[in-house]
Write a protein that holds these residues in place. Structure first.
Motif, PDB file in Angstrom:
ATOM      1  N   ALA A 153       1.021  -1.182  -0.201  1.00 45.13           N
ATOM      2  CA  ALA A 153      -0.173   0.018  -0.130  1.00 45.13           C
ATOM      3  C   ALA A 153       0.590   1.214   0.325  1.00 45.13           C
ATOM      4  CB  ALA A 153      -0.850   0.106   1.319  1.00 45.13           C
ATOM      5  N   ALA A 154       2.194   1.185   0.706  1.00 45.29           N
ATOM      6  CA  ALA A 154       2.641   2.178   0.302  1.00 45.29           C
ATOM      7  C   ALA A 154       3.667   2.434  -0.522  1.00 45.29           C
ATOM      8  CB  ALA A 154       4.003   1.916   1.831  1.00 45.29           C
ATOM      9  N   GLY A 155       4.193   1.535  -1.318  1.00 45.43           N
ATOM     10  CA  GLY A 155       5.015   1.712  -2.573  1.00 45.43           C
ATOM     11  C   GLY A 155       5.858   1.027  -2.622  1.00 45.43           C
ATOM     12  N   ARG A 156       6.161   0.300  -1.239  1.00 44.00           N
ATOM     13  CA  ARG A 156       8.023  -0.281  -0.862  1.00 44.00           C
ATOM     14  C   ARG A 156       7.899  -1.820  -1.348  1.00 44.00           C
ATOM     15  NH1 ARG A 156       7.907   0.967   5.483  1.00 44.00           N
ATOM     16  NH2 ARG A 156      10.655   0.116   5.179  1.00 44.00           N
ATOM     17  N   MET A 157       6.712  -1.996  -1.849  1.00 42.05           N
ATOM     18  CA  MET A 157       6.708  -3.867  -2.508  1.00 42.05           C
ATOM     19  C   MET A 157       6.030  -3.969  -3.328  1.00 42.05           C
ATOM     20  SD  MET A 157       6.109  -6.553  -0.190  1.00 42.05           S
ATOM     21  CE  MET A 157       5.918  -8.621  -0.566  1.00 42.05           C
ATOM     22  N   ALA A 158       6.689  -4.375  -4.534  1.00 39.92           N
ATOM     23  CA  ALA A 158       5.457  -4.947  -5.324  1.00 39.92           C
ATOM     24  C   ALA A 158       3.783  -5.762  -4.889  1.00 39.92           C
ATOM     25  CB  ALA A 158       6.232  -4.808  -6.561  1.00 39.92           C
TER      26      ALA A 158
END
Length: 221
Positions: free
Chosen positions: A154-159
């Motif tokens: 959700a935070a864009g830190r992991m695909a």
């Protein structure tokens, strides 16, 4: 008439030459060793009894069946492993928590390589045993990581990663913690110390987590 000497053993009383039954911990450990070496199908009830040092009908009498004995062995081994996993800690950064869980998983494999050997074999067979491992141990392990993974995505830190891809990214590398001829051919020392194996577990965990967090590479569309 004098008292007659007892020449036969009374029912229910063990004879002097009857071997003592090993304690439960020893029985389960010997069972784990047998299943790790032979696999489930080749570990016959007779062979298990021989390795456990018990009578041929001991497993059925104590556990009910070979399948039930296998489950007891797995519960003793994997239950302790699952209990040692770090609990959910919302005060820790999600990436760090993910690293801790995966590192703990690989370190457990270093401490208990026999479990890894059993699990690696069971992965490839569509059996009730795999269902049991999935329900009681694989799913709870994934459940520990899921909230952190969802927040990282959700935070864009992991695909976003499908669950099957995530599982095979994290779990099968545990085979790298096993003392195998292939590992030695790839350069592992013949007698790797516990410290060396722990360092290997930490390096492998870092590699896996860093890969999961590398969002720059696009996946298949």
């Amino acid at each position: 008439m004098g008292a007659r000497a007892e020449s036969t053993r009374r029912p229910g009383r063990p004879g002097a030459d009857t071997p003592a039954v090993p304690d439960e911990e020893s029985i389960l450990l010997r069972g784990l060793e047998a299943f790790a070496e032979l696999g489930y199908d080749r570990a016959s009830a007779r062979e298990l009894a021989r390795r456990l040092g018990v009578s041929h009908n001991f497993i059925n009498d104590r556990y009910g069946s070979k399948a039930a004995f296998w489950r007891a062995v797995m519960d003793a081994a994997l239950g302790a492993q699952l209990a040692s996993m770090p609990p959910v800690d919302t005060s820790v950064d999600d990436a760090e928590y993910l690293r801790r869980v995966i590192t703990g998983f690989y370190r457990s494999a270093v401490d208990t390589p026999l479990i890894g050997r059993v699990v690696v074999v069971e992965f490839a067979q569509d059996t009730e045993r795999l269902d049991y491992l999935y329900e009681h141990y694989f799913t709870p392990t994934l459940r520990l990581m899921t909230p952190s993974i969802e927040r990282l995505v959700a935070a864009g830190r992991m695909a976003p990663v499908p669950m099957d891809v995530l599982f095979f990214a994290v779990v099968p590398p545990v085979s790298g913690m096993l003392d195998t001829p292939l590992a030695r051919r790839l350069g592992r020392p013949e007698s790797a110390s516990p410290e060396q194996l722990t360092a290997t577990a930490e390096s492998l965990a870092a590699l896996v987590v860093n890969g999961l967090l590398a969002t720059g590479t696009a996946g298949p569309s």
